[in-house]
Write a protein that holds these residues in place. Structure first.
Motif, mmCIF file in Angstrom:
data_model
loop_
_atom_site.group_PDB
_atom_site.id
_atom_site.type_symbol
_atom_site.label_atom_id
_atom_site.label_comp_id
_atom_site.label_asym_id
_atom_site.label_seq_id
_atom_site.Cartn_x
_atom_site.Cartn_y
_atom_site.Cartn_z
ATOM 1 N N PHE A 260 0.824 -1.204 0.000
ATOM 2 C CA PHE A 260 0.000 0.000 0.000
ATOM 3 C C PHE A 260 0.864 1.262 0.000
ATOM 4 O O PHE A 260 0.564 2.235 -0.706
ATOM 5 N N LEU A 261 1.946 1.259 0.769
ATOM 6 C CA LEU A 261 2.804 2.433 0.836
ATOM 7 C C LEU A 261 3.504 2.687 -0.497
ATOM 8 O O LEU A 261 3.787 3.836 -0.845
ATOM 9 N N PHE A 262 3.802 1.628 -1.247
ATOM 10 C CA PHE A 262 4.311 1.810 -2.610
ATOM 11 C C PHE A 262 3.295 2.593 -3.450
ATOM 12 O O PHE A 262 3.661 3.471 -4.235
ATOM 13 N N SER A 263 2.026 2.255 -3.293
ATOM 14 C CA SER A 263 0.981 2.970 -4.026
ATOM 15 C C SER A 263 0.944 4.442 -3.633
ATOM 16 O O SER A 263 0.733 5.321 -4.489
ATOM 17 N N ILE A 264 1.148 4.719 -2.364
ATOM 18 C CA ILE A 264 1.197 6.106 -1.899
ATOM 19 C C ILE A 264 2.350 6.856 -2.578
ATOM 20 O O ILE A 264 2.211 8.013 -2.999
ATOM 21 N N GLY A 265 3.502 6.190 -2.704
ATOM 22 C CA GLY A 265 4.627 6.791 -3.398
ATOM 23 C C GLY A 265 4.337 7.022 -4.875
ATOM 24 O O GLY A 265 4.714 8.055 -5.445
ATOM 25 N N MET A 266 3.649 6.073 -5.501
ATOM 26 C CA MET A 266 3.283 6.218 -6.907
ATOM 27 C C MET A 266 2.324 7.394 -7.108
ATOM 28 O O MET A 266 2.428 8.134 -8.093
ATOM 29 N N ILE A 267 1.395 7.558 -6.179
ATOM 30 C CA ILE A 267 0.470 8.692 -6.261
ATOM 31 C C ILE A 267 1.242 10.004 -6.150
ATOM 32 O O ILE A 267 0.976 10.964 -6.889
ATOM 33 N N VAL B 156 3.296 9.847 8.145
ATOM 34 C CA VAL B 156 3.330 9.083 9.390
ATOM 35 C C VAL B 156 1.934 8.550 9.715
ATOM 36 O O VAL B 156 1.777 7.412 10.169
ATOM 37 N N LEU B 157 0.923 9.369 9.468
ATOM 38 C CA LEU B 157 -0.459 8.946 9.704
ATOM 39 C C LEU B 157 -0.814 7.736 8.839
ATOM 40 O O LEU B 157 -1.459 6.792 9.312
ATOM 41 N N LEU B 158 -0.398 7.749 7.579
ATOM 42 C CA LEU B 158 -0.672 6.619 6.690
ATOM 43 C C LEU B 158 0.033 5.357 7.167
ATOM 44 O O LEU B 158 -0.524 4.256 7.102
ATOM 45 N N ILE B 159 1.261 5.512 7.637
ATOM 46 C CA ILE B 159 1.998 4.356 8.156
ATOM 47 C C ILE B 159 1.288 3.788 9.382
ATOM 48 O O ILE B 159 1.133 2.572 9.530
ATOM 49 N N ALA B 160 0.842 4.691 10.272
ATOM 50 C CA ALA B 160 0.099 4.231 11.443
ATOM 51 C C ALA B 160 -1.193 3.533 11.021
ATOM 52 O O ALA B 160 -1.607 2.535 11.630
ATOM 53 N N LEU C 255 -10.188 4.813 0.839
ATOM 54 C CA LEU C 255 -10.383 5.846 -0.179
ATOM 55 C C LEU C 255 -10.098 7.221 0.407
ATOM 56 O O LEU C 255 -9.420 8.054 -0.221
ATOM 57 N N GLY C 256 -10.592 7.468 1.607
ATOM 58 C CA GLY C 256 -10.355 8.754 2.253
ATOM 59 C C GLY C 256 -8.885 9.020 2.497
ATOM 60 O O GLY C 256 -8.421 10.161 2.367
ATOM 61 N N SER C 257 -8.131 7.981 2.832
ATOM 62 C CA SER C 257 -6.701 8.176 3.091
ATOM 63 C C SER C 257 -5.966 8.615 1.831
ATOM 64 O O SER C 257 -5.073 9.459 1.889
ATOM 65 N N THR C 258 -6.354 8.051 0.675
ATOM 66 C CA THR C 258 -5.717 8.479 -0.576
ATOM 67 C C THR C 258 -6.109 9.910 -0.918
ATOM 68 O O THR C 258 -5.281 10.688 -1.414
ATOM 69 N N LEU C 259 -7.354 10.293 -0.621
ATOM 70 C CA LEU C 259 -7.788 11.659 -0.896
ATOM 71 C C LEU C 259 -7.088 12.661 0.017
ATOM 72 O O LEU C 259 -6.732 13.766 -0.416
#
Length: 344
Positions: free
Chosen positions: A165-172, A210-214, A307-311
């Motif tokens: 999931f964190l890879f996806s965050i980096g891609m975004i 950090v919030l996403l990691i948590a 979904l909210g976390s990605t937004l």
């Protein structure tokens, strides 16, 4: 006799031909938007990259939430001896279809990534910064695909799932950087707000990360593992959930401080509106988070929370880019409107 039977064959053929022509025309337009790009079409492809990367992050969560994480129990094949779903005693057809469908979406993300690379390498003038950002997309898709194989082979180990999931965050983040940079020039960055406010924006990005990691730690500790065979983090779910909530309040407080600072310093309206949107998204995300917690984390609300976390992540990145400018994008294609240097 049905209405279709009563329709003359020539009319049906003409209708199907018109539809086919429209599809072919749209396909050609799509091809030319990448092969013969303008600065505007480059930016549109970058925006599509943001959308598809956010989308596959959410659909990946849906795979886990439906218990379909090992619907395709092997990788790169779906089942032993078959790249497509085949009868398997240990997995239902529905779970297999959900997991296989998510794997197919990878090819959509890859197609968009390739289109981004083609567009930025063929647009005139060629901008090396955009080329580098665009190449992150296909390389990232390849890394994600290989890591996805590791996720399957480790039976959905929460560490590998979290990193996925964190890879996806980096891609975004990379896709959004391409989107923002393609709408501006290559001049040195110029602050549009006070230096300390800009610094607060950077700190806010770090806090949201950090919030996403948590959040993935909470997910890896909670009940939605993706399959009965999957392991879980050995943390106390209430403790990690409370830690996650504490970080949420820190992020919300920092966002309010940023919004207040932008307002009292009469910063550009785009930056203020961007911070207000971020604040609103965070509040909505917080409501979903608390509701799902008190309702014993139902799968639907967990999916909405992902979904909210990605937004939240996208809105945070947007605010940072709105607080600086690199000048207008040049040159502009004939007949196009000038892209605002800071309008993201």
């Amino acid at each position: 006799m049905t209405a279709a039977d009563q329709t003359p064959a020539g009319v049906r053929d003409a209708g199907s031909g018109a539809f086919r022509d429209r599809v072919q025309g749209r396909a050609l337009d799509l091809f030319h938007s990448a092969w013969s790009p303008t600065p505007a079409t480059v930016r549109r492809w970058a925006l599509v990259a943001v959308i598809v990367n956010a989308g596959i992050a959410v659909t990946g969560a849906a795979v886990r939430l439906t218990g379909s994480g090992l619907g395709c129990p092997t990788w790169p094949r779906c089942t032993p001896g078959s790249f497509v779903p085949a009868a398997h005693d240990a997995h239902s057809p529905v779970n297999m279809a959900i997991e296989f469908g998510n794997r197919l979406l990878t090819f959509l993300v890859l197609a968009v990534a390739v289109a981004c690379v083609v567009a930025v390498t063929r647009v005139a003038p060629r901008r090396s910064g955009l080329v580098l950002l665009a190449w992150i997309q296909p390389v990232g898709v390849a890394v994600q695909a290989l890591w996805g194989g590791l996720v399957v082979r480790t039976l959905l180990n929460p560490v590998t799932v979290s990193v996925h999931f964190l890879f996806s965050i980096g891609m975004i983040a990379a896709a959004f950087a391409l989107y923002a940079r393609s709408g501006e020039g290559d001049a040195p960055p110029r602050r549009l707000v006070h230096r300390d406010i800009r610094t607060l924006g950077f700190v806010l990005v770090a806090a949201v990360l950090v919030l996403l990691i948590a959040g993935v730690v909470v997910t890896g500790t909670g009940p939605h593992s993706g399959d009965e065979a999957a392991s879980r983090f050995g943390f106390d779910i209430q403790s990690v959930a409370r830690l996650h909530a504490d970080i949420v309040w820190i992020v919300v407080g920092m966002t309010f401080a940023l919004l207040f600072a932008l307002h009292v310093t009469d910063s550009p309206g785009r930056a203020r509106r961007g911070a207000l949107i971020l604040f609103g998204v965070e509040l909505a995300q917080g409501v979903i988070g608390y509701v799902q917690y008190f309702l014993a984390v139902p799968a639907l609300l967990v999916g909405l929370h992902v979904l909210g976390s990605t937004l939240v992540w996208i809105a945070t990145l947007r605010v940072v880019y709105l607080m600086r400018s690199r000048g207008p994008a040049e040159p502009l294609a004939s007949g196009e409107n000038r892209l605002d240097a800071a309008g993201v």
